[in-house]
Design a protein around this motif. Structure first.
Motif, PDB file in Angstrom:
ATOM      1  N   GLY A  11      15.730 -30.611  -2.875  1.00 52.83           N
ATOM      2  CA  GLY A  11      15.500 -30.037  -1.546  1.00 52.83           C
ATOM      3  C   GLY A  11      15.798 -31.051  -0.441  1.00 52.83           C
ATOM      4  N   VAL A  35      14.275 -26.619  -9.500  1.00 59.30           N
ATOM      5  CA  VAL A  35      14.830 -25.452 -10.186  1.00 59.30           C
ATOM      6  C   VAL A  35      16.297 -25.248  -9.802  1.00 59.30           C
ATOM      7  N   ALA A  79       5.359 -22.531  -5.588  1.00 59.53           N
ATOM      8  CA  ALA A  79       5.689 -23.469  -6.670  1.00 59.53           C
ATOM      9  C   ALA A  79       4.542 -24.458  -6.864  1.00 59.53           C
ATOM     10  N   GLY A  97       3.319 -32.856   0.113  1.00 56.99           N
ATOM     11  CA  GLY A  97       3.739 -32.541   1.480  1.00 56.99           C
ATOM     12  C   GLY A  97       4.014 -31.064   1.656  1.00 56.99           C
ATOM     13  N   ALA A 123      -0.908 -33.807   2.916  1.00 57.55           N
ATOM     14  CA  ALA A 123      -0.722 -33.995   4.363  1.00 57.55           C
ATOM     15  C   ALA A 123       0.320 -33.011   4.872  1.00 57.55           C
ATOM     16  N   PRO A 124      -0.044 -32.184   5.833  1.00 56.30           N
ATOM     17  CA  PRO A 124       0.944 -31.246   6.371  1.00 56.30           C
ATOM     18  C   PRO A 124       2.012 -31.936   7.203  1.00 56.30           C
TER      19      PRO A 124
HETATM   20  P1  NAD Z   1      13.714 -27.115   0.689  1.00 50.29           P
HETATM   21  O1  NAD Z   1      13.724 -25.641   0.486  1.00 50.29           O
HETATM   22  O2  NAD Z   1      14.952 -27.794   1.160  1.00 50.29           O
HETATM   23  O3  NAD Z   1      13.273 -27.832  -0.691  1.00 50.29           O
HETATM   24  C1  NAD Z   1      12.322 -27.332  -1.583  1.00 50.29           C
HETATM   25  C2  NAD Z   1      12.846 -27.589  -2.984  1.00 50.29           C
HETATM   26  O4  NAD Z   1      11.828 -27.210  -3.916  1.00 50.29           O
HETATM   27  C3  NAD Z   1      14.105 -26.767  -3.322  1.00 50.29           C
HETATM   28  O5  NAD Z   1      15.141 -27.627  -3.784  1.00 50.29           O
HETATM   29  C4  NAD Z   1      13.626 -25.821  -4.396  1.00 50.29           C
HETATM   30  O6  NAD Z   1      14.624 -25.501  -5.355  1.00 50.29           O
HETATM   31  C5  NAD Z   1      12.498 -26.640  -5.022  1.00 50.29           C
HETATM   32  N1  NAD Z   1      11.590 -25.846  -5.841  1.00 50.29           N
HETATM   33  C6  NAD Z   1      11.184 -24.557  -5.659  1.00 50.29           C
HETATM   34  N2  NAD Z   1      10.357 -24.187  -6.649  1.00 50.29           N
HETATM   35  C7  NAD Z   1      10.254 -25.259  -7.475  1.00 50.29           C
HETATM   36  C8  NAD Z   1       9.522 -25.485  -8.669  1.00 50.29           C
HETATM   37  N3  NAD Z   1       8.755 -24.535  -9.230  1.00 50.29           N
HETATM   38  N4  NAD Z   1       9.621 -26.702  -9.254  1.00 50.29           N
HETATM   39  C9  NAD Z   1      10.389 -27.681  -8.713  1.00 50.29           C
HETATM   40  N5  NAD Z   1      11.106 -27.506  -7.581  1.00 50.29           N
HETATM   41  C10 NAD Z   1      11.021 -26.315  -6.968  1.00 50.29           C
HETATM   42  O7  NAD Z   1      12.493 -27.417   1.672  1.00 50.29           O
HETATM   43  P2  NAD Z   1      12.158 -28.784   2.454  1.00 50.29           P
HETATM   44  O8  NAD Z   1      12.608 -28.673   3.865  1.00 50.29           O
HETATM   45  O9  NAD Z   1      12.583 -29.946   1.638  1.00 50.29           O
HETATM   46  O10 NAD Z   1      10.563 -28.694   2.495  1.00 50.29           O
HETATM   47  C11 NAD Z   1       9.797 -28.672   1.300  1.00 50.29           C
HETATM   48  C12 NAD Z   1       8.331 -28.486   1.639  1.00 50.29           C
HETATM   49  O11 NAD Z   1       7.868 -29.632   2.373  1.00 50.29           O
HETATM   50  C13 NAD Z   1       8.023 -27.274   2.516  1.00 50.29           C
HETATM   51  O12 NAD Z   1       6.784 -26.721   2.137  1.00 50.29           O
HETATM   52  C14 NAD Z   1       7.933 -27.867   3.914  1.00 50.29           C
HETATM   53  O13 NAD Z   1       7.149 -27.089   4.803  1.00 50.29           O
HETATM   54  C15 NAD Z   1       7.281 -29.180   3.598  1.00 50.29           C
HETATM   55  N6  NAD Z   1       7.481 -30.257   4.569  1.00 50.29           N
HETATM   56  C16 NAD Z   1       6.428 -31.067   4.761  1.00 50.29           C
HETATM   57  C17 NAD Z   1       6.532 -32.155   5.592  1.00 50.29           C
HETATM   58  C18 NAD Z   1       5.349 -33.055   5.743  1.00 50.29           C
HETATM   59  O14 NAD Z   1       5.440 -34.046   6.501  1.00 50.29           O
HETATM   60  N7  NAD Z   1       4.237 -32.779   5.063  1.00 50.29           N
HETATM   61  C19 NAD Z   1       7.745 -32.416   6.250  1.00 50.29           C
HETATM   62  C20 NAD Z   1       8.817 -31.569   6.030  1.00 50.29           C
HETATM   63  C21 NAD Z   1       8.692 -30.483   5.151  1.00 50.29           C
END
Ligand code: NAD
Length: 262
Positions: A11, A35, A79, A97, A123-124
């Motif tokens: 991701g 995945v 997930a 995250g 941490a959000p």
């Molecule tokens: P993204 O969709 O680019 O990446 C998520 C990844 O998780 C994808 O590659 C997907 O295939 C994978 N995935 C889905 N189900 C899975 C499973 N069962 N097992 C393993 N992998 C799986 O999203 P992103 O922008 O990278 O964000 C990911 C998460 O992080 C979101 O919930 C987003 O809100 C959060 N986020 C948090 C922060 C923070 O500072 N806490 C910052 C940015 C994003």
């Protein structure tokens, strides 16, 4: 060396974390789960060249085969709900995250982590500036009559409002806020309401993660604004959390609990 497994490694955040870990001397990437992009080298995918860690989709096998000290989960809420019991079963520390969990879910995860005596950071928002924005909002809230939040994210973001917006409001003393109820000529025009604070979620290409907390008072407005201009903004906080949860394993909610902001 701290052995890390990144879950969601293909991701946007996962790739940034793999890239960041590759530069750090005290971390080694031992496992990568996703995945998508199964069978790809996580290093190649993130642009740092081969690391010899291939992306696998079976979390049980990844954890069993790589024996990480800590997992870093940036997937999606649905997930994470399935991954969390697997992390607990393997007694691995967690840095989470992923957003979109309810407060009740976070509380029950806390209970499991504490009763199993594991380490876990949820941490959000891992951007230190955003955590300071939430802290300043907490200080300002008692001095104003009302507040509204506008948060801006990229259009792929699944949850609205953002975890950061919800956490900002939860930290604010908003019981005394006035919440004017004008007639909405277009449904939703006044945004969503959470604990007396209106929150407006903008999803547009070009944004990464941004938030304004706007306080209104007698003849004055106070605006707190934070902008994450790229995903690298989250990396110092993620590294801090990975080190802390290995050094002092316990439950931490929010980066502020690690930064000593209460
Ligand atoms: P993204 O969709 O680019 O990446 C998520 C990844 O998780 C994808 O590659 C997907 O295939 C994978 N995935 C889905 N189900 C899975 C499973 N069962 N097992 C393993 N992998 C799986 O999203 P992103 O922008 O990278 O964000 C990911 C998460 O992080 C979101 O919930 C987003 O809100 C959060 N986020 C948090 C922060 C923070 O500072 N806490 C910052 C940015 C994003």
């Amino acid at each position: 060396m701290i052995r890390v497994c990144v879950v969601g490694a293909a991701g946007k955040m996962g790739r940034e974390i793999v890239r960041t870990l590759a530069r750090e001397k005290d971390f080694v990437l031992v496992g990568a789960c996703d995945v998508q992009e199964v069978g790809q080298d996580a290093g190649v995918l993130s642009g740092v060249g081969p690391l010899g860690v291939l992306i696998q989709d079976d979390l049980e096998r990844v954890l069993g085969g790589s024996a990480p000290q800590v997992v870093c989960d940036f997937t999606h809420a649905e997930a994470l709900r399935k991954n969390f019991p697997v992390f607990v079963k393997h007694r691995v520390a967690m840095v989470i995250g992923t957003t979109g969990l309810t407060q009740d879910e976070i509380q029950s995860m806390r209970q499991v982590v504490e009763s199993e005596r594991l380490g876990c950071v949820i941490a959000p928002n891992f951007a230190i500036g955003a955590v300071l924005m939430m802290y300043f909002a907490r200080i300002a809230a008692p001095f104003f009559q009302a507040a509204e939040i506008i948060e801006y994210h990229h259009p792929q973001k699944k949850d609205a409002p953002s975890g950061t917006a919800l956490k900002t409001i939860e930290g604010m003393d908003s019981g005394h806020f006035l919440t004017p109820e004008g007639q909405e000529l277009v449904a939703g025009a006044r945004g969503g309401m959470y604990r007396g604070v209106r929150v407006h979620s903008i999803r547009l290409p070009g944004f990464v993660a941004h938030q304004e907390v706007i306080f209104g008072g007698e003849g004055q407005i106070l605006t707190l604004r934070h902008d994450s201009l790229s995903r690298s903004s989250f990396m110092p906080g993620v590294l801090l959390a990975l080190r802390k949860v290995c050094e002092a394993p316990q439950f931490y909610y929010g980066l502020e609990s690690i930064l000593g902001l209460g």
